[in-house]
Design a protein around this motif. Structure first.
Motif, PDB file in Angstrom:
ATOM      1  N   SER A 106       7.289  15.332   6.518  1.00 29.24           N
ATOM      2  CA  SER A 106       7.903  15.809   7.918  1.00 29.24           C
ATOM      3  C   SER A 106       7.568  16.453   8.884  1.00 29.24           C
ATOM      4  CB  SER A 106       9.325  15.807   7.085  1.00 29.24           C
ATOM      5  OG  SER A 106       8.689  17.204   6.294  1.00 29.24           O
ATOM      6  N   PHE A 107       8.505  17.241   9.534  1.00 31.18           N
ATOM      7  CA  PHE A 107       8.326  18.063  10.424  1.00 31.18           C
ATOM      8  C   PHE A 107       7.231  19.715  10.091  1.00 31.18           C
ATOM      9  CE2 PHE A 107       8.521  21.549  13.403  1.00 31.18           C
ATOM     10  CZ  PHE A 107       8.407  21.218  14.498  1.00 31.18           C
ATOM     11  N   SER A 108       8.067  19.686   8.900  1.00 31.86           N
ATOM     12  CA  SER A 108       8.215  20.269   8.450  1.00 31.86           C
ATOM     13  C   SER A 108       6.897  20.771   6.899  1.00 31.86           C
ATOM     14  CB  SER A 108       9.123  22.391   7.264  1.00 31.86           C
ATOM     15  OG  SER A 108       9.469  20.478   5.839  1.00 31.86           O
ATOM     16  N   LYS A 109       6.385  19.327   6.914  1.00 29.26           N
ATOM     17  CA  LYS A 109       5.103  19.224   6.452  1.00 29.26           C
ATOM     18  C   LYS A 109       4.698  18.702   4.914  1.00 29.26           C
ATOM     19  CE  LYS A 109       2.281  19.640   9.798  1.00 29.26           C
ATOM     20  NZ  LYS A 109       2.890  19.570  11.111  1.00 29.26           N
ATOM     21  N   ARG A 110       6.234  18.692   4.622  1.00 29.53           N
ATOM     22  CA  ARG A 110       6.630  18.064   3.207  1.00 29.53           C
ATOM     23  C   ARG A 110       6.389  16.579   3.135  1.00 29.53           C
ATOM     24  NH1 ARG A 110      10.031  21.130  -0.031  1.00 29.53           N
ATOM     25  NH2 ARG A 110      10.883  18.846  -1.035  1.00 29.53           N
ATOM     26  N   ARG A 111       5.752  16.222   1.686  1.00 32.75           N
ATOM     27  CA  ARG A 111       4.928  14.701   2.026  1.00 32.75           C
ATOM     28  C   ARG A 111       6.299  14.390   1.227  1.00 32.75           C
ATOM     29  NH1 ARG A 111       0.960  17.370   3.905  1.00 32.75           N
ATOM     30  NH2 ARG A 111      -0.462  16.533   5.382  1.00 32.75           N
ATOM     31  N   THR A 112       6.824  13.130   1.086  1.00 35.24           N
ATOM     32  CA  THR A 112       7.277  12.373  -0.088  1.00 35.24           C
ATOM     33  C   THR A 112       6.367  10.964  -0.466  1.00 35.24           C
ATOM     34  OG1 THR A 112       8.884  11.694   1.465  1.00 35.24           O
ATOM     35  CG2 THR A 112       9.712  13.826   0.535  1.00 35.24           C
ATOM     36  N   ASN A 113       6.891   9.889  -0.998  1.00 36.18           N
ATOM     37  CA  ASN A 113       6.430   9.357  -1.429  1.00 36.18           C
ATOM     38  C   ASN A 113       6.776   8.222  -1.081  1.00 36.18           C
ATOM     39  OD1 ASN A 113       4.356  10.023  -2.702  1.00 36.18           O
ATOM     40  ND2 ASN A 113       5.514   9.509  -4.808  1.00 36.18           N
TER      41      ASN A 113
ATOM     42  N   SER B 171       1.308  -0.966  -0.506  1.00 33.73           N
ATOM     43  CA  SER B 171       0.162  -0.014   0.415  1.00 33.73           C
ATOM     44  C   SER B 171       0.597   1.071  -0.174  1.00 33.73           C
ATOM     45  CB  SER B 171      -1.044  -0.110   1.393  1.00 33.73           C
ATOM     46  OG  SER B 171       0.126  -0.189   2.711  1.00 33.73           O
ATOM     47  N   PHE B 172       0.498   2.506  -0.539  1.00 32.70           N
ATOM     48  CA  PHE B 172       1.124   3.358  -0.288  1.00 32.70           C
ATOM     49  C   PHE B 172       0.526   5.087  -0.071  1.00 32.70           C
ATOM     50  CE2 PHE B 172       1.116   1.082  -4.746  1.00 32.70           C
ATOM     51  CZ  PHE B 172       2.791   0.511  -5.179  1.00 32.70           C
ATOM     52  N   GLY B 173       1.761   5.681   0.882  1.00 29.97           N
ATOM     53  CA  GLY B 173       1.001   6.468   0.949  1.00 29.97           C
ATOM     54  C   GLY B 173       2.121   7.846   1.207  1.00 29.97           C
ATOM     55  N   HIS B 174       2.355   8.638   2.392  1.00 28.14           N
ATOM     56  CA  HIS B 174       3.484   9.637   2.632  1.00 28.14           C
ATOM     57  C   HIS B 174       4.780   9.796   3.694  1.00 28.14           C
ATOM     58  CE1 HIS B 174       2.127  11.913  -1.103  1.00 28.14           C
ATOM     59  NE2 HIS B 174       1.083  12.120  -1.150  1.00 28.14           N
ATOM     60  N   ASN B 175       5.652   9.408   3.283  1.00 30.83           N
ATOM     61  CA  ASN B 175       6.513  10.351   5.209  1.00 30.83           C
ATOM     62  C   ASN B 175       5.626  11.744   4.767  1.00 30.83           C
ATOM     63  OD1 ASN B 175       7.653   7.684   5.441  1.00 30.83           O
ATOM     64  ND2 ASN B 175       9.186   8.310   4.640  1.00 30.83           N
TER      65      ASN B 175
END
Length: 61
Positions: free
Chosen positions: A18-25, A12-16
């Motif tokens: 980060s504290f600065s709310k940047r989303r990486t797959n 299944s897929f989602g996002h990491n």
């Protein structure tokens, strides 16, 4: 490839996030293990199943 033969569970897929709310797959993979099971004719067969299915198989015995 990474799919359980018993329940069909696949990655299944989602996002990491980060504290600065940047989303990486990112990806969550099922915990697949090779195990040997007996089929209907009594022959042993090696299949890849997830650990939850392995627990259910051993509980049903």
């Amino acid at each position: 490839m990474a799919k359980c033969k018993m329940c069909g569970k696949s990655p299944s897929f989602g996002h990491n996030v980060s504290f600065s709310k940047r989303r990486t797959n990112r990806m969550w993979r099922p915990n697949l293990q090779k195990t040997t099971v007996l089929d209907a004719e009594g022959k042993s067969q090696q299949i890849r199943v997830c650990t939850q299915c392995m627990r259910t198989m051993y509980k049903a015995r």
